[in-house]
Write a protein that holds these residues in place. Structure first.
Motif, PDB file in Angstrom:
ATOM      1  N   VAL A  96     -86.421 -83.323  42.994  1.00 38.21           N
ATOM      2  CA  VAL A  96     -84.967 -83.241  43.077  1.00 38.21           C
ATOM      3  C   VAL A  96     -84.454 -82.457  41.882  1.00 38.21           C
ATOM      4  O   VAL A  96     -84.927 -82.635  40.764  1.00 38.21           O
ATOM      5  CB  VAL A  96     -84.341 -84.660  43.083  1.00 38.21           C
ATOM      6  N   LEU A  97     -83.473 -81.601  42.134  1.00 34.83           N
ATOM      7  CA  LEU A  97     -82.787 -80.890  41.061  1.00 34.83           C
ATOM      8  C   LEU A  97     -81.383 -81.462  40.958  1.00 34.83           C
ATOM      9  O   LEU A  97     -80.620 -81.430  41.928  1.00 34.83           O
ATOM     10  CB  LEU A  97     -82.730 -79.392  41.363  1.00 34.83           C
ATOM     11  N   ILE A  98     -81.063 -82.035  39.798  1.00 39.25           N
ATOM     12  CA  ILE A  98     -79.757 -82.653  39.576  1.00 39.25           C
ATOM     13  C   ILE A  98     -79.017 -81.842  38.518  1.00 39.25           C
ATOM     14  O   ILE A  98     -79.363 -81.912  37.332  1.00 39.25           O
ATOM     15  CB  ILE A  98     -79.897 -84.123  39.129  1.00 39.25           C
ATOM     16  N   PRO A  99     -77.992 -81.073  38.919  1.00 40.20           N
ATOM     17  CA  PRO A  99     -77.237 -80.293  37.934  1.00 40.20           C
ATOM     18  C   PRO A  99     -76.474 -81.219  36.984  1.00 40.20           C
ATOM     19  O   PRO A  99     -75.851 -82.186  37.416  1.00 40.20           O
ATOM     20  CB  PRO A  99     -76.258 -79.477  38.778  1.00 40.20           C
ATOM     21  N   HIS A 100     -76.535 -80.928  35.694  1.00 43.24           N
ATOM     22  CA  HIS A 100     -75.851 -81.754  34.689  1.00 43.24           C
ATOM     23  C   HIS A 100     -74.349 -81.759  34.896  1.00 43.24           C
ATOM     24  O   HIS A 100     -73.700 -82.780  34.728  1.00 43.24           O
ATOM     25  CB  HIS A 100     -76.164 -81.263  33.271  1.00 43.24           C
ATOM     26  N   ASP A 101     -73.790 -80.612  35.275  1.00 39.88           N
ATOM     27  CA  ASP A 101     -72.337 -80.504  35.376  1.00 39.88           C
ATOM     28  C   ASP A 101     -71.763 -81.145  36.640  1.00 39.88           C
ATOM     29  O   ASP A 101     -70.595 -81.518  36.668  1.00 39.88           O
ATOM     30  CB  ASP A 101     -71.889 -79.041  35.287  1.00 39.88           C
ATOM     31  N   ASN A 102     -72.590 -81.293  37.694  1.00 40.85           N
ATOM     32  CA  ASN A 102     -72.077 -81.866  38.936  1.00 40.85           C
ATOM     33  C   ASN A 102     -73.223 -82.465  39.755  1.00 40.85           C
ATOM     34  O   ASN A 102     -73.740 -81.820  40.670  1.00 40.85           O
ATOM     35  CB  ASN A 102     -71.323 -80.813  39.739  1.00 40.85           C
ATOM     36  N   PRO A 103     -73.624 -83.699  39.455  1.00 38.87           N
ATOM     37  CA  PRO A 103     -74.745 -84.321  40.173  1.00 38.87           C
ATOM     38  C   PRO A 103     -74.546 -84.398  41.687  1.00 38.87           C
ATOM     39  O   PRO A 103     -75.516 -84.490  42.426  1.00 38.87           O
ATOM     40  CB  PRO A 103     -74.821 -85.718  39.559  1.00 38.87           C
ATOM     41  N   SER A 104     -73.311 -84.323  42.175  1.00 41.05           N
ATOM     42  CA  SER A 104     -73.096 -84.371  43.624  1.00 41.05           C
ATOM     43  C   SER A 104     -73.623 -83.112  44.312  1.00 41.05           C
ATOM     44  O   SER A 104     -73.775 -83.086  45.522  1.00 41.05           O
ATOM     45  CB  SER A 104     -71.618 -84.589  43.956  1.00 41.05           C
ATOM     46  N   ASN A 105     -73.960 -82.079  43.530  1.00 40.26           N
ATOM     47  CA  ASN A 105     -74.559 -80.858  44.083  1.00 40.26           C
ATOM     48  C   ASN A 105     -76.087 -80.884  44.009  1.00 40.26           C
ATOM     49  O   ASN A 105     -76.729 -79.836  44.097  1.00 40.26           O
ATOM     50  CB  ASN A 105     -74.028 -79.620  43.350  1.00 40.26           C
ATOM     51  N   SER A 106     -76.672 -82.048  43.856  1.00 43.91           N
ATOM     52  CA  SER A 106     -78.125 -82.182  43.764  1.00 43.91           C
ATOM     53  C   SER A 106     -78.804 -81.663  45.029  1.00 43.91           C
ATOM     54  O   SER A 106     -78.273 -81.787  46.132  1.00 43.91           O
ATOM     55  CB  SER A 106     -78.505 -83.643  43.551  1.00 43.91           C
ATOM     56  N   THR A 107     -79.992 -81.104  44.834  1.00 43.87           N
ATOM     57  CA  THR A 107     -80.788 -80.624  45.965  1.00 43.87           C
ATOM     58  C   THR A 107     -82.176 -81.255  45.920  1.00 43.87           C
ATOM     59  O   THR A 107     -82.646 -81.695  44.870  1.00 43.87           O
ATOM     60  CB  THR A 107     -80.922 -79.089  45.959  1.00 43.87           C
ATOM     61  N   ILE A 108     -82.817 -81.258  47.076  1.00 45.24           N
ATOM     62  CA  ILE A 108     -84.157 -81.809  47.213  1.00 45.24           C
ATOM     63  C   ILE A 108     -85.055 -80.736  47.828  1.00 45.24           C
ATOM     64  O   ILE A 108     -84.627 -80.014  48.735  1.00 45.24           O
ATOM     65  CB  ILE A 108     -84.142 -83.102  48.066  1.00 45.24           C
ATOM     66  N   ASN A 109     -86.258 -80.610  47.318  1.00 43.90           N
ATOM     67  CA  ASN A 109     -87.205 -79.619  47.818  1.00 43.90           C
ATOM     68  C   ASN A 109     -87.994 -80.227  48.977  1.00 43.90           C
ATOM     69  O   ASN A 109     -88.913 -81.014  48.773  1.00 43.90           O
ATOM     70  CB  ASN A 109     -88.146 -79.181  46.697  1.00 43.90           C
TER      71      ASN A 109
END
Length: 149
Positions: A96-109
């Motif tokens: 999972v990639l969790i952006p620091h600035d907006n975790p709601s935009n996280s993506t999963i590979n």
């Protein structure tokens, strides 16, 4: 076994949570041994921490925790490489990639899952073929305002 980490300091880990990657995670050829660590109690996320490189750790989860229909056919060579005999041997995790600035935009590979044989503690990253899965599948739907990990 004691390992040093940048996130958790020096920790004692049980051998039962240590996995050897028989095929490395893409881009990390020198790190073959990882331990699975709890993020926190009752979290859908875990950490896959290198036992060799203190700063190398991936956030991982199971796609099913987020309502993602995730079925795939495991290549025969991967089954042999990991000594998988039945489906009960398999643990599938996704980075999972969790952006620091907006975790709601996280993506999963979903295209390159991490496959583990829970009995032999062998692991491998597999690139799936013949599928529409993406490397950056959105983890949360658009109406999520705040994410608590």
């Amino acid at each position: 076994m004691k390992i040093k980490t940048t996130r958790f300091g020096e920790i004692e880990v049980s051998e039962q949570y240590v996995f050897e990657f028989v095929s490395p995670i893409l881009g990390y050829n020198d790190d073959k041994e990882f331990v699975l660590l709890e993020h926190k109690s009752n979290s859908n996320f875990k950490w896959l921490q290198s036992t060799k490189t203190p700063e190398l750790a991936f956030v991982v989860t199971m796609a099913g925790f987020f309502g993602i229909d995730y079925t795939y056919e495991l290549p025969e060579d991967t089954q042999e490489e990991l000594d998988i005999k039945t489906a009960d041997d398999i643990l599938t995790l996704n980075i999972v990639l969790i952006p620091h600035d907006n975790p709601s935009n996280s993506t999963i590979n979903l295209l390159a899952p991490l496959i583990f044989n829970i009995n032999t503690r062998k692991g491998s990253q597999v690139i799936l073929t013949g599928t529409d899965f993406k490397i950056n599948h959105k983890l949360f739907n658009n109406d999520v305002k705040e994410v608590k990990c």
